[in-house]
Design an enzyme around this catalytic site. Structure first.
Site, PDB file in Angstrom:
ATOM      1  CG  HIS A  11      -1.748  -1.322   1.213  1.00 43.31           C
ATOM      2  ND1 HIS A  11      -2.798  -1.610   0.373  1.00 43.31           N
ATOM      3  CD2 HIS A  11      -1.558  -2.443   1.982  1.00 43.31           C
ATOM      4  CE1 HIS A  11      -3.256  -2.828   0.629  1.00 43.31           C
ATOM      5  NE2 HIS A  11      -2.517  -3.359   1.591  1.00 43.31           N
ATOM      6  CD  GLU A  41      -2.186  -3.905   4.872  1.00 42.18           C
ATOM      7  OE1 GLU A  41      -1.594  -4.898   4.396  1.00 42.18           O
ATOM      8  OE2 GLU A  41      -3.376  -3.624   4.599  1.00 42.18           O
ATOM      9  CG  HIS A  77       0.587  -6.859   1.916  1.00 44.77           C
ATOM     10  ND1 HIS A  77      -0.333  -5.993   1.382  1.00 44.77           N
ATOM     11  CD2 HIS A  77       1.550  -7.026   0.959  1.00 44.77           C
ATOM     12  CE1 HIS A  77       0.043  -5.645   0.159  1.00 44.77           C
ATOM     13  NE2 HIS A  77       1.181  -6.262  -0.116  1.00 44.77           N
ATOM     14  CD  GLU A 118      -1.734 -10.397   4.221  1.00 45.76           C
ATOM     15  OE1 GLU A 118      -1.573  -9.455   5.023  1.00 45.76           O
ATOM     16  OE2 GLU A 118      -2.377 -10.282   3.164  1.00 45.76           O
TER      17      GLU A 118
END
Length: 449
Positions: free
Chosen positions: A270, A285, A349, A414
């Site tokens: 992101h 995030e 992430h 993640e």
């Protein structure tokens, strides 16, 4: 009377149950290891004629070493240390120099490392090493360990090798040259004898002094050399040790992890107009992934890797910025890795779910990708879990764009669930971000190791 006894027993039981046994145990353990170094890992690498075993600790340590026979073993006792429960105790080694490494808590403040080996005393070296991303290390080298090493699998047979060059200089070639007639006849020739009749008294003197200079120079040099070496033994040993420490530091960092010369691209998920998932307290995030990625960059560069970031600030990666489509933004991230011919690609992430109870760490790789991508994803996931203690959600295949359109082994990790209040707090803390970065670095080191 029976009722009184029952009441007393109930009160006693209540008192026993009210004592926080777990807290006492934890407290006593904390007190016992306070000030001691924690041994956090053992790594093994074999290449370039040497097997290197590195024991990591969270602070500098002192060691005592000894060699045992029947079978041959080298023992290193790490003083003032305790062994983490995460460390593997018994590690087989596929090497001509060592066959097995065992590590255990030998006493309450000594961690013992035992290496089963068949090399001689000139073919191993054990020393502590501090500095770098790991505060304390103990390095055990077996095989070709330096100038004193013969450089072969087993030391004993190779001790004979240095004698061969020693005999060659003693052959007849150098012996006959000074004994030939050429040097003896030259001084006896008439030319120098006739010239000094009248003209230059200085010329014969200078010509006679010229041969005397070489004779005096070799005499003074051999005399001064032993004096210098005796006077400078300590200085030379210190300089040699310092130089060896430098090479050992470089090799300890580069060789054991195998990151020297590796090109790694880190992709903080992101950024810019895309905040990513948002935690219960508003933690974004994009902020967490960038924080972890920047810390990871420092760790990897300290280990000798060349690192490229898809982004180093809160921005989009595509040149179009906020006007880029989702595909254009994702492709821009892939382009960074593909254009730099990266060895691996790591996309960072944080997971999110509507149920705040969801938690854990997941490693992803492209479903039709190579076995190397799966291996990378698995090792990175394991490294993160070892560091931050999250629940494992496994290594899973996926169809994510960034791991599908990169030309090298790639993983998307993640790290944890930002939607989980506890894990959000962990991810947003300096300690949590640093440990997450260290976990990814450990996984990368394991992948290349």
């Amino acid at each position: 009377m029976k009722k009184v006894l029952r009441v007393l027993m109930a009160l006693a039981l209540l008192l026993v149950c009210s004592v926080p046994l777990g807290a006492e145990a934890a407290s006593s353990f904390g007190e016992r290891v306070e000030g001691m170094a924690e041994v956090t890992g053992v790594r093994v690498s074999t290449h370039d004629g040497m097997t290197r075993i590195v024991v990591d600790a969270d602070k500098p340590v002192k060691i005592k070493t000894m060699a045992l026979t029947n079978p041959t073993r080298v023992v290193a006792d790490i003083q003032g240390a305790w062994l983490s429960g995460k460390v593997k105790r018994d590690i087989p080694v596929s090497s001509p120099f060592a066959s097995r490494v065992r590590i255990a808590q030998f006493s309450k403040n000594v961690v013992r490392v035992v290496v089963e080996t068949n090399v001689g005393k000139n073919n191993y070296r054990v020393f502590p090493l501090s500095g770098g991303p790991v505060p304390g290390r103990v390095v055990l080298d077996f095989g070709q360990v330096g100038p004193s090493s013969s450089g072969a699998t087993v030391a004993l047979p190779d001790v004979k090798k240095p004698t061969q060059p020693a005999t060659k200089p003693a052959e007849t070639k150098p012996a006959t040259k000074p004994a030939e007639a050429k040097p003896s006849t030259k001084p006896a020739e008439t030319k120098p004898a006739t010239k000094p009749a009248t003209k230059p008294t200085t010329q014969p003197q200078t010509s006679t002094t010229q041969p005397s200079k070489p004779t005096t120079q070799p005499q003074t040099k051999p005399v001064t050399k032993p004096q210098k070496t005796e006077a400078e033994k300590t200085a030379e040993e210190t300089a040699g040790t310092a130089e060896q420490e430098k090479t050992e530091t470089e090799r300890g960092i580069d060789e054991i992890t195998g990151l020297s010369g590796k090109v790694i691209v880190i992709d903080p998920g992101h950024g810019g107009n895309d905040s990513g998932a948002i935690g219960p307290t508003g933690v974004m995030e994009k902020t967490v992934t960038l924080n972890i990625a920047l810390r990871l960059q420092k760790l990897l560069e300290a280990e000798g890797a060349t690192v490229y970031m898809t982004r180093s600030t809160d921005t989009e990666v595509s040149p179009k910025g906020a006007n880029a489509s989702d595909i254009e933004e994702l492709q821009a991230r892939c382009d960074v890795a593909n254009n730099h011919n990266a060895d691996i690609f790591i996309s960072i992430h944080n997971d999110s779910f509507t149920n705040g109870a969801a938690k854990g760490t997941t490693g992803y790789y492209y479903s039709r990708g190579s076995a190397k991508s799966r291996d990378l994803a698995d090792k990175v996931r394991s490294g993160v879990i070892d560091q931050i203690g999250t629940q494992s959600r496994g290594t899973q295949s996926c169809n994510f764009y960034v791991v599908k359109h990169t030309d090298m082994p790639a993983t998307l990790v993640e790290v944890a669930f930002i939607s989980n209040p506890e894990e959000e707090k962990l991810l947003n803390s300096d300690d949590g971000a640093q440990k997450a970065a260290q976990g990814i670095a450990d996984g990368i080191a394991d992948y290349f190791g």
